[in-house]
Design a protein around this motif. Structure first.
Motif, PDB file in Angstrom:
ATOM      1  N   THR A 283       0.632  -1.215  -0.076  1.00 35.10           N
ATOM      2  CA  THR A 283       0.019   0.109   0.252  1.00 35.10           C
ATOM      3  C   THR A 283       0.828   1.250   0.019  1.00 35.10           C
ATOM      4  O   THR A 283       1.672   1.298   0.739  1.00 35.10           O
ATOM      5  CB  THR A 283      -0.744   0.101   1.131  1.00 35.10           C
ATOM      6  OG1 THR A 283      -1.635  -1.230   1.252  1.00 35.10           O
ATOM      7  CG2 THR A 283      -1.857   1.063   1.335  1.00 35.10           C
ATOM      8  N   ALA A 284       0.404   2.179  -0.907  1.00 33.06           N
ATOM      9  CA  ALA A 284       1.266   3.644  -0.878  1.00 33.06           C
ATOM     10  C   ALA A 284       0.865   4.164   0.568  1.00 33.06           C
ATOM     11  O   ALA A 284      -0.305   4.033   1.080  1.00 33.06           O
ATOM     12  CB  ALA A 284       0.940   4.182  -2.197  1.00 33.06           C
ATOM     13  N   VAL A 285       1.799   5.285   0.802  1.00 32.81           N
ATOM     14  CA  VAL A 285       1.517   6.085   1.872  1.00 32.81           C
ATOM     15  C   VAL A 285       0.325   6.850   1.666  1.00 32.81           C
ATOM     16  O   VAL A 285       0.081   7.461   0.663  1.00 32.81           O
ATOM     17  CB  VAL A 285       2.651   6.983   2.220  1.00 32.81           C
ATOM     18  CG1 VAL A 285       2.582   7.908   3.312  1.00 32.81           C
ATOM     19  CG2 VAL A 285       4.166   5.990   2.477  1.00 32.81           C
ATOM     20  N   PRO A 286      -0.790   6.620   2.569  1.00 34.31           N
ATOM     21  CA  PRO A 286      -1.662   7.785   2.428  1.00 34.31           C
ATOM     22  C   PRO A 286      -1.382   9.284   2.639  1.00 34.31           C
ATOM     23  O   PRO A 286      -0.433   9.697   3.244  1.00 34.31           O
ATOM     24  CB  PRO A 286      -2.625   7.567   3.749  1.00 34.31           C
ATOM     25  CG  PRO A 286      -2.049   6.128   4.450  1.00 34.31           C
ATOM     26  CD  PRO A 286      -0.656   6.202   3.921  1.00 34.31           C
ATOM     27  N   VAL A 287      -1.848  10.095   1.631  1.00 33.88           N
ATOM     28  CA  VAL A 287      -1.614  11.465   1.584  1.00 33.88           C
ATOM     29  C   VAL A 287      -1.443  12.312   2.800  1.00 33.88           C
ATOM     30  O   VAL A 287      -0.634  13.125   2.972  1.00 33.88           O
ATOM     31  CB  VAL A 287      -2.627  12.423   0.603  1.00 33.88           C
ATOM     32  CG1 VAL A 287      -4.176  12.459   1.214  1.00 33.88           C
ATOM     33  CG2 VAL A 287      -1.901  13.505   0.462  1.00 33.88           C
ATOM     34  N   GLU A 288      -2.293  11.980   3.826  1.00 31.32           N
ATOM     35  CA  GLU A 288      -2.461  12.708   5.107  1.00 31.32           C
ATOM     36  C   GLU A 288      -1.333  12.383   5.968  1.00 31.32           C
ATOM     37  O   GLU A 288      -0.839  12.813   6.930  1.00 31.32           O
ATOM     38  CB  GLU A 288      -3.531  12.527   5.926  1.00 31.32           C
ATOM     39  CG  GLU A 288      -3.875  10.987   6.359  1.00 31.32           C
ATOM     40  CD  GLU A 288      -4.484  10.107   5.208  1.00 31.32           C
ATOM     41  OE1 GLU A 288      -4.901   8.986   5.707  1.00 31.32           O
ATOM     42  OE2 GLU A 288      -4.453  10.551   4.171  1.00 31.32           O
ATOM     43  N   ALA A 289      -0.302  11.059   5.561  1.00 40.24           N
ATOM     44  CA  ALA A 289       0.375  10.516   6.570  1.00 40.24           C
ATOM     45  C   ALA A 289       1.967  10.793   5.852  1.00 40.24           C
ATOM     46  O   ALA A 289       2.863  10.455   6.327  1.00 40.24           O
ATOM     47  CB  ALA A 289       0.288   9.050   6.845  1.00 40.24           C
ATOM     48  N   ARG A 290       2.028  11.577   4.822  1.00 41.51           N
ATOM     49  CA  ARG A 290       3.209  11.497   4.076  1.00 41.51           C
ATOM     50  C   ARG A 290       4.153  12.158   4.842  1.00 41.51           C
ATOM     51  O   ARG A 290       5.373  11.899   4.683  1.00 41.51           O
ATOM     52  CB  ARG A 290       3.174  12.182   2.742  1.00 41.51           C
ATOM     53  CG  ARG A 290       2.647  13.698   2.941  1.00 41.51           C
ATOM     54  CD  ARG A 290       2.403  14.304   1.458  1.00 41.51           C
ATOM     55  NE  ARG A 290       2.171  15.644   1.270  1.00 41.51           N
ATOM     56  CZ  ARG A 290       2.887  16.622   1.572  1.00 41.51           C
ATOM     57  NH1 ARG A 290       4.154  16.357   1.695  1.00 41.51           N
ATOM     58  NH2 ARG A 290       2.319  17.852   1.656  1.00 41.51           N
ATOM     59  N   LYS A 291       3.973  13.189   5.788  1.00 40.99           N
ATOM     60  CA  LYS A 291       5.147  13.761   6.448  1.00 40.99           C
ATOM     61  C   LYS A 291       5.684  12.966   7.609  1.00 40.99           C
ATOM     62  O   LYS A 291       6.341  13.374   8.480  1.00 40.99           O
ATOM     63  CB  LYS A 291       4.720  15.165   6.758  1.00 40.99           C
ATOM     64  CG  LYS A 291       4.329  16.120   5.629  1.00 40.99           C
ATOM     65  CD  LYS A 291       4.131  17.437   6.191  1.00 40.99           C
ATOM     66  CE  LYS A 291       3.817  18.583   4.962  1.00 40.99           C
ATOM     67  NZ  LYS A 291       3.147  19.847   5.303  1.00 40.99           N
ATOM     68  N   SER A 292       5.089  11.793   8.028  1.00 36.84           N
ATOM     69  CA  SER A 292       5.258  11.107   9.188  1.00 36.84           C
ATOM     70  C   SER A 292       5.888   9.851   8.935  1.00 36.84           C
ATOM     71  O   SER A 292       6.157   8.807   9.475  1.00 36.84           O
ATOM     72  CB  SER A 292       4.000  10.696   9.752  1.00 36.84           C
ATOM     73  OG  SER A 292       3.135  11.657  10.183  1.00 36.84           O
ATOM     74  N   VAL A 293       6.359   9.778   7.468  1.00 37.39           N
ATOM     75  CA  VAL A 293       7.192   8.578   7.138  1.00 37.39           C
ATOM     76  C   VAL A 293       8.769   8.414   7.566  1.00 37.39           C
ATOM     77  O   VAL A 293       9.422   9.435   7.794  1.00 37.39           O
ATOM     78  CB  VAL A 293       7.211   8.747   5.411  1.00 37.39           C
ATOM     79  CG1 VAL A 293       8.377   7.702   5.218  1.00 37.39           C
ATOM     80  CG2 VAL A 293       6.210   8.410   4.812  1.00 37.39           C
ATOM     81  N   LYS A 294       8.886   7.146   8.240  1.00 33.86           N
ATOM     82  CA  LYS A 294      10.363   6.810   8.578  1.00 33.86           C
ATOM     83  C   LYS A 294      10.928   5.776   7.697  1.00 33.86           C
ATOM     84  O   LYS A 294      10.180   4.965   6.895  1.00 33.86           O
ATOM     85  CB  LYS A 294      10.119   6.300   9.905  1.00 33.86           C
ATOM     86  CG  LYS A 294       9.986   7.466  10.975  1.00 33.86           C
ATOM     87  CD  LYS A 294      10.050   6.878  12.302  1.00 33.86           C
ATOM     88  CE  LYS A 294       9.591   7.702  13.315  1.00 33.86           C
ATOM     89  NZ  LYS A 294       9.811   7.194  14.934  1.00 33.86           N
ATOM     90  N   ILE A 295      12.209   5.977   7.342  1.00 34.17           N
ATOM     91  CA  ILE A 295      12.661   4.677   6.643  1.00 34.17           C
ATOM     92  C   ILE A 295      14.079   4.329   7.286  1.00 34.17           C
ATOM     93  O   ILE A 295      14.789   5.334   7.837  1.00 34.17           O
ATOM     94  CB  ILE A 295      13.076   5.479   5.065  1.00 34.17           C
ATOM     95  CG1 ILE A 295      13.763   4.211   4.223  1.00 34.17           C
ATOM     96  CG2 ILE A 295      14.191   6.266   5.240  1.00 34.17           C
ATOM     97  CD1 ILE A 295      13.679   4.317   2.831  1.00 34.17           C
TER      98      ILE A 295
END
Length: 399
Positions: free
Chosen positions: A26-38
């Protein structure tokens, strides 16, 4: 009979497209894009509208720089310099030659910040680490040919059932030969001194540019850091349709997602900082004073599209239109970076391929063309490169 064979071919291709896996998590939901960790790293990358987070990262870098240089709180950090290197495919030989000649001239500064896109992303780590890597840059851009960049796929299948017309396994092998654990460890060490190395890709799902904090990734010292860095550089050069996009496994609140990234040039051809960012803001946040900042921009291309007689065919018309759009987009980026630099009181210096350079260009990544361009830039720089101090229109002394 001919029609039957054509129909059979179409049916076969459609069948293949159903059999070949194009699935992803699943792609990152638009509302969560700034909370991504890698890899668990919160400051590994930013979208260009994350202004507050970028300012904080710059402020932390200033504190590290001050500590490294022994500057006390409220003290003055001497003038520093930034370098941005554009995309341009095999025209990257221009940037490589300029850097090597600049070293020989004797006044090439150490750069506080280095940014890169596409071929500029490949140059950036070695430009960041300084003149001792000029030999590697020279070797890369004088021995490269298309066999070290991509391998063509079977066109009918690639066009319908795969994610690109070519695969970039050769490019990964080329990059891996030069960007090794030792190079990454050196990048990490420079990051701890307050220096920043940043590479841009384009997140296709969100349709936004992503800037990757390579030093922060390297400084974590995780075994996967080298592989991630290589993937970022490959993604930054992944021209859509021509080269496959790169998939990144990421997390949002512990939930796994995947992002699809392509060439940073899909968003811009070169970059210095987000347009909304005040480049002096981080100085105040960090609590130091700063003598000033000088910006150097290497555009691996000309200031206009080269003349070309175009066949009246769908593919050639489309390809030409994309090239023209890319060229004009790159000029727009120069205006943007100029205004960002001037609004922050920074010096602006621009290099590009001028009209007095002439060389045959038989094919993409033509070694003869690349060597000629490298030598041209090197010869200019070793005498003292004639930097322009404004983009066209602001400075009328252009070729």
């Amino acid at each position: 009979m001919k029609l039957f064979i054509q129909l059979l071919g179409v049916i076969l291709l459609v069948s293949l497209s159903g059999c070949m896996s194009t699935q992803r998590e699943t792609a990152v939901p638009v509302e969560a894009r700034k909370s991504v960790k890698i890899m668990g790293i919160t400051n590994a990358r930013y979208y260009t509208d994350q202004i507050d987070e970028i300012v904080q990262e710059q402020a932390r870098a200033l504190v590290r720089e001050a500590n490294h240089k022994g500057v006390k709180k409220g003290g003055i950090i001497h003038k520093t310099y930034g370098l941005t290197i554009s995309g341009g495919a095999d025209n990257g030989a221009f940037g490589a030659g300029l850097l090597a000649g600049w070293t020989k001239h004797g006044d090439r500064p150490q750069f506080k910040l280095v940014t890169g896109i596409s071929t500029g992303a490949f140059i950036a780590p070695f430009a960041f680490l300084g003149p001792k890597y000029d030999d590697k840059l020279t070797e890369i851009y004088t021995t490269l040919d298309k066999s070290k960049i991509y391998r063509e796929r079977f066109f009918p299948v690639a066009a319908i059932a795969q994610d690109a017309l070519n695969d970039t396994d050769p490019l990964y092998a080329t990059l891996a030969a030069y960007l090794d654990e030792g190079v990454l460890n050196e990048i990490a060490a420079e990051y701890q001194k307050g220096r920043l190395l940043v590479v841009q890709t384009t997140d296709l799902d969100s349709g936004r540019a992503v800037i990757w904090n390579i030093g922060a990734i390297a400084a974590r010292g995780q075994p996967e850091a080298l592989e991630l860095t290589r993937k970022i550089l490959i993604a930054s050069a992944a021209v859509p349709a021509s080269f496959p996009p790169v998939m990144f496994d990421v997390e949002v609140n512990g939930i796994k997602h995947q992002e699809l990234h392509v060439d940073g040039g899909a968003a811009s051809q070169s970059f210095l900082a987000p347009a909304k960012l005040n480049i002096n803001q981080a100085v105040g946040v960090a609590g130091y004073r700063h003598e000033g900042f000088g910006v150097y921009v290497i555009r691996n291309g000309r200031l206009h599209s080269e003349w070309e007689e175009v066949d009246k065919k769908t593919l050639t018309i489309a390809q030409r239109a994309v090239h023209v759009f890319t060229d004009h987009s790159g000029i727009t980026d120069l205006y943007k970076m100029y205004m960002i630099a001037k609004s922050g009181g920074s010096e602006f210096n621009l290099a590009y391929i001028p009209d007095d350079f002439h060389a045959g260009h038989a094919e993409d990544f033509d070694p003869v063309y690349m060597n000629t361009l490298f030598d041209y830039a090197y010869a200019k720089a070793i005498k003292g490169y004639p930097w322009r101090h404004a983009p066209p229109g602001f400075d009328k002394n252009y070729d």
